[in-house]
Motif scaffolding. Sequence first.
Motif, PDB file in Angstrom:
ATOM      1  N   LEU A 181       0.830  -1.206   0.000  1.00 56.42           N
ATOM      2  CA  LEU A 181       0.000   0.000   0.000  1.00 56.42           C
ATOM      3  C   LEU A 181       0.867   1.261   0.000  1.00 56.42           C
ATOM      4  CD1 LEU A 181      -3.080   0.873   0.260  1.00 56.42           C
ATOM      5  CD2 LEU A 181      -2.532   1.274   2.666  1.00 56.42           C
ATOM      6  N   LEU A 182       1.889   1.278   0.856  1.00 57.94           N
ATOM      7  CA  LEU A 182       2.780   2.434   0.924  1.00 57.94           C
ATOM      8  C   LEU A 182       3.570   2.602  -0.372  1.00 57.94           C
ATOM      9  CD1 LEU A 182       4.176   2.032   4.560  1.00 57.94           C
ATOM     10  CD2 LEU A 182       2.624   3.802   3.741  1.00 57.94           C
ATOM     11  N   TYR A 196       0.867   4.138  -2.948  1.00 59.59           N
ATOM     12  CA  TYR A 196       0.301   5.443  -2.625  1.00 59.59           C
ATOM     13  C   TYR A 196       1.297   6.386  -1.938  1.00 59.59           C
ATOM     14  CZ  TYR A 196      -4.260   3.593  -3.865  1.00 59.59           C
ATOM     15  OH  TYR A 196      -5.314   3.066  -4.551  1.00 59.59           O
ATOM     16  N   TYR A 204      -4.915   3.302 -11.172  1.00 59.01           N
ATOM     17  CA  TYR A 204      -4.377   3.057  -9.844  1.00 59.01           C
ATOM     18  C   TYR A 204      -4.873   1.755  -9.238  1.00 59.01           C
ATOM     19  CZ  TYR A 204      -8.783   4.242  -7.481  1.00 59.01           C
ATOM     20  OH  TYR A 204     -10.074   4.234  -7.032  1.00 59.01           O
ATOM     21  N   TYR A 234      -7.906  -5.249  -0.945  1.00 58.76           N
ATOM     22  CA  TYR A 234      -7.686  -4.198   0.043  1.00 58.76           C
ATOM     23  C   TYR A 234      -9.014  -3.564   0.454  1.00 58.76           C
ATOM     24  CZ  TYR A 234      -2.625  -4.328  -0.358  1.00 58.76           C
ATOM     25  OH  TYR A 234      -1.317  -4.727  -0.288  1.00 58.76           O
ATOM     26  N   SER A 272      -8.638   1.451   3.486  1.00 55.79           N
ATOM     27  CA  SER A 272      -7.195   1.520   3.227  1.00 55.79           C
ATOM     28  C   SER A 272      -6.901   2.287   1.941  1.00 55.79           C
ATOM     29  CB  SER A 272      -6.599   0.110   3.156  1.00 55.79           C
ATOM     30  OG  SER A 272      -7.075  -0.597   2.012  1.00 55.79           O
ATOM     31  N   ILE A 273      -7.773   2.138   0.938  1.00 57.72           N
ATOM     32  CA  ILE A 273      -7.606   2.899  -0.299  1.00 57.72           C
ATOM     33  C   ILE A 273      -7.783   4.394  -0.018  1.00 57.72           C
ATOM     34  CG2 ILE A 273      -8.445   3.231  -2.651  1.00 57.72           C
ATOM     35  CD1 ILE A 273      -7.104   0.525  -2.173  1.00 57.72           C
ATOM     36  N   GLY A 317      -4.765   5.594   1.594  1.00 54.51           N
ATOM     37  CA  GLY A 317      -3.723   5.706   0.576  1.00 54.51           C
ATOM     38  C   GLY A 317      -3.806   7.013  -0.193  1.00 54.51           C
ATOM     39  N   TRP A 318      -5.017   7.417  -0.555  1.00 57.49           N
ATOM     40  CA  TRP A 318      -5.192   8.681  -1.277  1.00 57.49           C
ATOM     41  C   TRP A 318      -4.857   9.874  -0.389  1.00 57.49           C
ATOM     42  CZ3 TRP A 318      -4.839   9.164  -6.113  1.00 57.49           C
ATOM     43  CH2 TRP A 318      -5.325   8.193  -6.985  1.00 57.49           C
ATOM     44  N   LEU A 329      -2.613   9.782   1.921  1.00 55.06           N
ATOM     45  CA  LEU A 329      -1.150   9.740   1.953  1.00 55.06           C
ATOM     46  C   LEU A 329      -0.568  10.402   0.704  1.00 55.06           C
ATOM     47  CD1 LEU A 329       1.296   8.563   3.550  1.00 55.06           C
ATOM     48  CD2 LEU A 329       1.135   6.565   2.079  1.00 55.06           C
ATOM     49  N   THR A 330      -1.131  10.080  -0.451  1.00 60.53           N
ATOM     50  CA  THR A 330      -0.674  10.701  -1.696  1.00 60.53           C
ATOM     51  C   THR A 330      -0.920  12.201  -1.666  1.00 60.53           C
ATOM     52  OG1 THR A 330      -1.134   8.676  -2.945  1.00 60.53           O
ATOM     53  CG2 THR A 330      -0.947  10.716  -4.204  1.00 60.53           C
TER      54      THR A 330
END
Length: 432
Positions: free
Chosen positions: A315-316, A319, A384, A394, A398-399, A402-403, A405-406
């Motif tokens: 994941l990291l 993202y 993506y 996932y 978590s998605i 992830g966004w 984080l981005t």
Amino acid sequence: MGMYYNTIIGWAVYYLVASLRTQLPWTSCHNPWNTPNCTPIFSPPTNNSVSPATEFFQRSVLEQHRSDGLDRMGAIKWSLALCVLAVFILVYFSLWKGVKSTGKAVWVTALAPYVVLFILLIRGVTLPGATEGIRYYLTPQWHQLKNSRVWIDAATQIFFSLGPGFGTLLALSSYNKFHNNCYRDAILTSSINCLTSFLAGFVIFSVLGYMAHVQNKTVDKVGLEGPGLVFIVYPEAIATMTGSVFWSIIFFLMLITLGLDSTFGGLEAMITALCDEYPRLLGRNREVFVAVLLVFIYICALPTTTYGGVYLVNLLNVYGPGLAILFVVFVEAAGVCWLYGVDRFSKDIECMLGHKPGLFWRLCWNYISPLFLLMIFVFSLLSYEEMLEGDYVYPKWSIAVGWVLTASSLSCIPIYIIYKMFITKGSFIQVK
């Protein structure tokens, strides 16, 4: 990136320690972690057969079967956490004194992989079936150019290997003299980088051809993407060779040195920027600052050493730097070439080198590079969902994380633009 990249190096350290025995632990199916589906390499496969190398990686190194994914990652696997700690200790003593200590460490981490690559190449090309693997490697598949994922992977590979957008090149080049020949350095480093990747392809595909020969398969049915290639397919091939312990040791030593090389650059970029911004507070106390920073990153990295840590690593990887770096590099190219201007940039280079860059470079800076980067970024956004591959689905939360984080990386650029406009004196448009 330091939160998960050093964990992958920690996996290599785990494999290196596991290789220090008379027989590699992933050569047989008689270990505590093996299941009834485990099938030795030379045995005929069944519908549910799993190779011992796969089970060693998934059930011994990661122990991901003790986790339910990101919803319940499980406890920290302390043997893996110790391997990651060893990586951080090596990184600290390579960075604590600045470019002097980093430069000495890089002499080892940059040159040692070439020695190992040539040793593995000589061994690889002498294996039965290596010719088929190399033929597959050198045969173009032109229809793949229509696949946007190929272009995204290629761009990501270049960014990770050359380092544009991470700040590494800017940080290290800031120590150069003003009249340093940056043109020569750029041509030399990018050429060596691409040639090294080309050479590594022969090393990998000669062994993949050998595995296809052993398993009586075609080459395209043997290889895996990502960690699977490095931690399953290649170790499995090594296990079938004469002197497998020796080949395993030098292979994972090479992986560790390559990984450390990348970690040095990325962390040095951040450390240099902060020390230059706050010279009295951080610059004078660099050793303490680097220690505190690495302890903080290690604590943040501990979740990746849990039984479900591999899901967090993936994941990291997608993202974290995956999408953000494409946008950052595009903004850098657009900022320098379109806002600052290619003409001004060319005059700056002329002031340093004594001559202007040629027409080819100005065309690349003005049109080809920014537009190509923008296209790759758009394709990445559209595809993506394909990046998180595998059997694990996932969870939606978590998605979303992830966004976020981005966005945490992307938002810094427009926020700083707005901040700079507010604090800068004068009118919004000023002609000079």
